[in-house]
Design a protein around this motif. Structure first.
Motif, short mmCIF file in Angstrom:
data_model
loop_
_atom_site.label_atom_id
_atom_site.label_comp_id
_atom_site.label_asym_id
_atom_site.label_seq_id
_atom_site.Cartn_x
_atom_site.Cartn_y
_atom_site.Cartn_z
N GLU A 87 6.79 10.56 -8.99
CA GLU A 87 6.16 10.01 -10.18
C GLU A 87 5.78 8.55 -9.98
N ALA A 88 6.70 7.80 -9.46
CA ALA A 88 6.45 6.37 -9.31
C ALA A 88 5.33 6.12 -8.30
N VAL A 89 5.35 6.87 -7.21
CA VAL A 89 4.32 6.66 -6.19
C VAL A 89 2.93 7.03 -6.74
N ILE A 90 2.87 8.17 -7.37
CA ILE A 90 1.57 8.59 -7.92
C ILE A 90 1.12 7.60 -9.00
N ALA A 91 2.06 7.18 -9.83
CA ALA A 91 1.72 6.21 -10.88
C ALA A 91 1.09 4.96 -10.27
N LEU A 92 1.69 4.50 -9.19
CA LEU A 92 1.15 3.30 -8.55
C LEU A 92 -0.31 3.49 -8.16
N PHE A 93 -0.61 4.64 -7.58
CA PHE A 93 -2.01 4.86 -7.15
C PHE A 93 -2.95 5.11 -8.33
N HIS A 94 -2.51 5.92 -9.26
CA HIS A 94 -3.36 6.14 -10.43
C HIS A 94 -3.58 4.82 -11.18
N GLY A 95 -2.53 4.03 -11.23
CA GLY A 95 -2.66 2.74 -11.89
C GLY A 95 -3.72 1.87 -11.23
N LEU A 96 -3.87 2.01 -9.94
CA LEU A 96 -4.91 1.23 -9.25
C LEU A 96 -6.30 1.62 -9.73
N HIS A 97 -6.48 2.90 -10.02
CA HIS A 97 -7.74 3.34 -10.62
C HIS A 97 -8.01 2.57 -11.91
N VAL A 98 -6.99 2.49 -12.71
CA VAL A 98 -7.14 1.81 -13.99
C VAL A 98 -7.44 0.32 -13.78
N ARG A 99 -6.72 -0.28 -12.83
CA ARG A 99 -6.93 -1.69 -12.57
C ARG A 99 -8.37 -1.99 -12.15
N ALA A 100 -8.98 -1.02 -11.48
CA ALA A 100 -10.33 -1.24 -10.96
C ALA A 100 -11.30 -1.63 -12.07
N ILE A 101 -11.10 -1.06 -13.26
CA ILE A 101 -12.04 -1.40 -14.33
C ILE A 101 -11.63 -2.68 -15.06
N HIS A 102 -10.39 -3.11 -14.87
CA HIS A 102 -9.96 -4.34 -15.55
C HIS A 102 -10.30 -5.57 -14.72
N ASN A 103 -10.10 -5.47 -13.45
CA ASN A 103 -10.20 -6.66 -12.62
C ASN A 103 -10.79 -6.30 -11.26
N PRO A 104 -12.10 -6.10 -11.25
CA PRO A 104 -12.76 -5.66 -10.02
C PRO A 104 -12.63 -6.71 -8.91
N GLY A 105 -12.30 -7.94 -9.28
CA GLY A 105 -12.30 -9.00 -8.27
C GLY A 105 -10.93 -9.32 -7.67
N ALA A 106 -9.99 -8.44 -7.88
CA ALA A 106 -8.65 -8.72 -7.36
C ALA A 106 -8.66 -8.86 -5.84
N PRO A 107 -7.82 -9.75 -5.29
CA PRO A 107 -7.80 -9.98 -3.84
C PRO A 107 -7.16 -8.80 -3.11
N LEU A 108 -8.00 -7.99 -2.50
CA LEU A 108 -7.54 -6.73 -1.92
C LEU A 108 -6.37 -6.88 -0.94
N PRO A 109 -6.47 -7.76 0.04
CA PRO A 109 -5.37 -7.83 1.02
C PRO A 109 -4.01 -8.10 0.36
N ALA A 110 -4.02 -8.98 -0.63
CA ALA A 110 -2.76 -9.29 -1.28
C ALA A 110 -2.26 -8.10 -2.08
N VAL A 111 -3.18 -7.38 -2.69
CA VAL A 111 -2.78 -6.17 -3.41
C VAL A 111 -2.16 -5.18 -2.43
N VAL A 112 -2.85 -5.02 -1.30
CA VAL A 112 -2.34 -4.08 -0.28
C VAL A 112 -0.93 -4.47 0.14
N ALA A 113 -0.71 -5.76 0.34
CA ALA A 113 0.62 -6.20 0.77
C ALA A 113 1.68 -5.81 -0.24
N SER A 114 1.40 -6.05 -1.49
CA SER A 114 2.38 -5.71 -2.52
C SER A 114 2.60 -4.20 -2.61
N VAL A 115 1.50 -3.48 -2.54
CA VAL A 115 1.62 -2.02 -2.61
C VAL A 115 2.46 -1.51 -1.43
#
Lengths: 203, 203, 203, 203
Positions: free
Chosen positions: C165-193
């Motif tokens: 659940e948690a893993v899938i939530a993380l990825f589905h949540g990224l879909h949602v984030r895409a419409i909120h903040n298209p300019g997020a710094p990808l590498p840093a997001v990747v690191a946290s993920v």
DNA sequence: CATGAATGAGGATTCATTCAT
DNA sequence: GATGAATGAATCCTCATTCAT
């Protein structure tokens, strides 16, 4: 469209208020037409609430009717004035230029057409319009008869009535032309109108 | 107000349907005016559902425009026909009676006034009306120039254009008069109109 | 939303036609959403008449359902594939970058959100979505259990299910984030993920 | 979608009425979605006529926008509050259980998904949503920077921004999971989420 | 006298669905 | 199989009018 103007404690004030509404209506009707102008629009222009207007007029139709009545009176007055000059026949021919520009350039053209269209469909408006027309023609007729008599011209009822119709038609038609061809060469139009007037009035 | 006639498999049937709508619109517009006639009223008169009308017209405004176009074309045609007679100047004077009754008795007066009122307020309709007027005047102008040249009269652009305006105004004005004074003595009106026409056309 | 695919003489052709509709629907749904896309729009995109679609689908809702089914299957397949690698735990951590960009940049985000919104409201769609999710999770669960067993980690049902659940939530949540903040710094997001994945998968 | 709140004599009452509409909208939107909820449905729920709603909102879209604004503000507030605790990093890890149940059990999930779906398609809504997100992230960012500095962790813009995205994604993703798998074992989910949070926040 | 909140019927328009061909 | 003409219910919205205050 009932005739009953409601009772008001202060009739003068009431009359003022009615006029306020009619003036506002003029602005709105000019801008949007009778049916395009909303009561809310009119009430805003009149500086009073929409609801309050109903203390002075039974309905929107009643406003239209009163407005038309007033407007039509104004036109009648002009017609009567214009017809009370010294030698009205000569006067009309001489002043062709003034009459033509008046009919072609007026900012009341839209309203006039609106009124005619409404009259052709709304019997109450038609009645108002016809009644005013009747009165104007009566004045105009008297004048023409006197003037033509002085010029030794046939002044019988039928002749004069036919003449009136044609003369008025010519001027009302100019209103209509204004929306078709705003760029018409005014002096040439005036020349033709003058020819027509002279021919009609002095035959 | 797009020109966008939708694609239909059977263009003939489609044309028929469009005409059905326009005919129904004529009835309703005559009865209630452009804005008083509802789509539902029109659809009932056209014998089809309100929704279906939108397969043939983009909007109610598009119906009004198409209707006006058609009507205005008809008027143009009459004007052109009338203008293609042998000696049109003489013809117009001689036929004054026909023209006058035509303009005073027609059952299309209400529609005509409706169109004019709409044109004075709706730019899309104004464009349609002015365009048709432009075309009619072009035909009419050519004719008048030729006819007046044959009579050795001034046939310069301005003179002829002014003349046209006045002549058309006279006839359009008769439409307007019809709603004001349906009881005018026709023969006397005809006499005055004939005088006016003769004076204008032959000066 | 009935299950009955209608009888067709040539089932292959029918299947092809169905797919044509679903492909067209994809385009339209992406552009306008489920409720914004009209049957007429879909039929045009599918190259067949609106009426004919009803030979393959009972209703617009049935198209949505079939479309969602198909889409959801595709997502499931990806999840299964992704989960059948050699050492999936390590693989997921290593491929964090790919997964993140996939979820943040996809052109299917709008559709995915549309599906979720519909599922939260339309029970038939919810059933389809839940059923597919059930199947995906089943595959995913088996895989995680085997992989974690190999790493000597707790592989009990509950632990693995919570993890999923948690893993899938993380990825589905990224879909949602895409419409909120298209300019997020990808590498840093990747690191946290990646940090999160490692922590979850290997605990 | 204009900001145009109409003038009202009694602003308090007006505000009350607006809120009545928004509350009714909440109910209806939850039940039927933004586009499935009709103005008539909303007006019934709000206890006022459909027409009257237009004295408070320019259009249905304006209601949706105001509703989203309000909702999104509420979510922002929660995020800000949540982020203003003493040692927020520790707090977030410790309170994983509360956060998870909050995101999984809320009765606002359907609305949240509806908002996201609308934002992915309706630019006006997208603007509202993004703007609120921007503000929330600003508060959240400041907090994380301070907290991480205190823990001697990298607090550079990019790192913190990437971290924020991943954390928010995890929680938003839980909303999405709620409609897929309502029966997930909460304690196990919490455990995984806690692992993920700790790993992300303290790296 | 005066307000403007409130109503509710009616407007144009759209669209899923049906059916004759 | 395939069409698209046709329907009619539903949608959002406007507006003349009423009425409590």
């Amino acid at each position: 469209m009932s005739n009953n103007e409601k009772r008001h404690n202060d009739p003068d004030r009431a009359q003022l208020r009615r006029q306020q509404v009619l003036d506002a209506a003029a602005t709105c009707f000019k801008r949007s037409g009778f049916h395009g102008a909303s009561m809310s629009e009119i009430s805003k222009a009149a500086g009073m609430s929409a609801g309050h207007i109903y203390n002075y007029f039974d309905s929107k139709d009643a406003i239209i009717a009163a407005f038309v009545e007033q407007n039509v009176e104004r036109v009648s007055a002009i017609l009567r004035d214009l017809a009370q000059r010294a030698d009205p026949l000569k006067e009309m021919v001489d002043d062709a230029e003034g009459s033509v520009s008046e009919h072609v350039e007026s900012d009341r053209i839209a309203l006039q057409l609106e009124i005619w269209a409404e009259a052709s469909r709304n019997p109450a408006i038609a009645a108002v319009v016809r009644d005013a027309d009747l009165r104007s023609r009566s004045d105009f007729r008297n004048l023409l008869k006197a003037a033509r008599a002085r010029h030794q011209l046939d002044a019988s009822d039928d002749v004069v009535d036919g003449l009136m119709e044609a003369v008025i038609a010519l001027f009302h038609g100019l209103h209509v032309r204004a929306i078709h061809n705003p760029g018409a060469p005014l002096p040439a139009v005036v020349a033709s109108v003058r020819n027509a007037l002279r021919a009609m009035l002095f035959s």
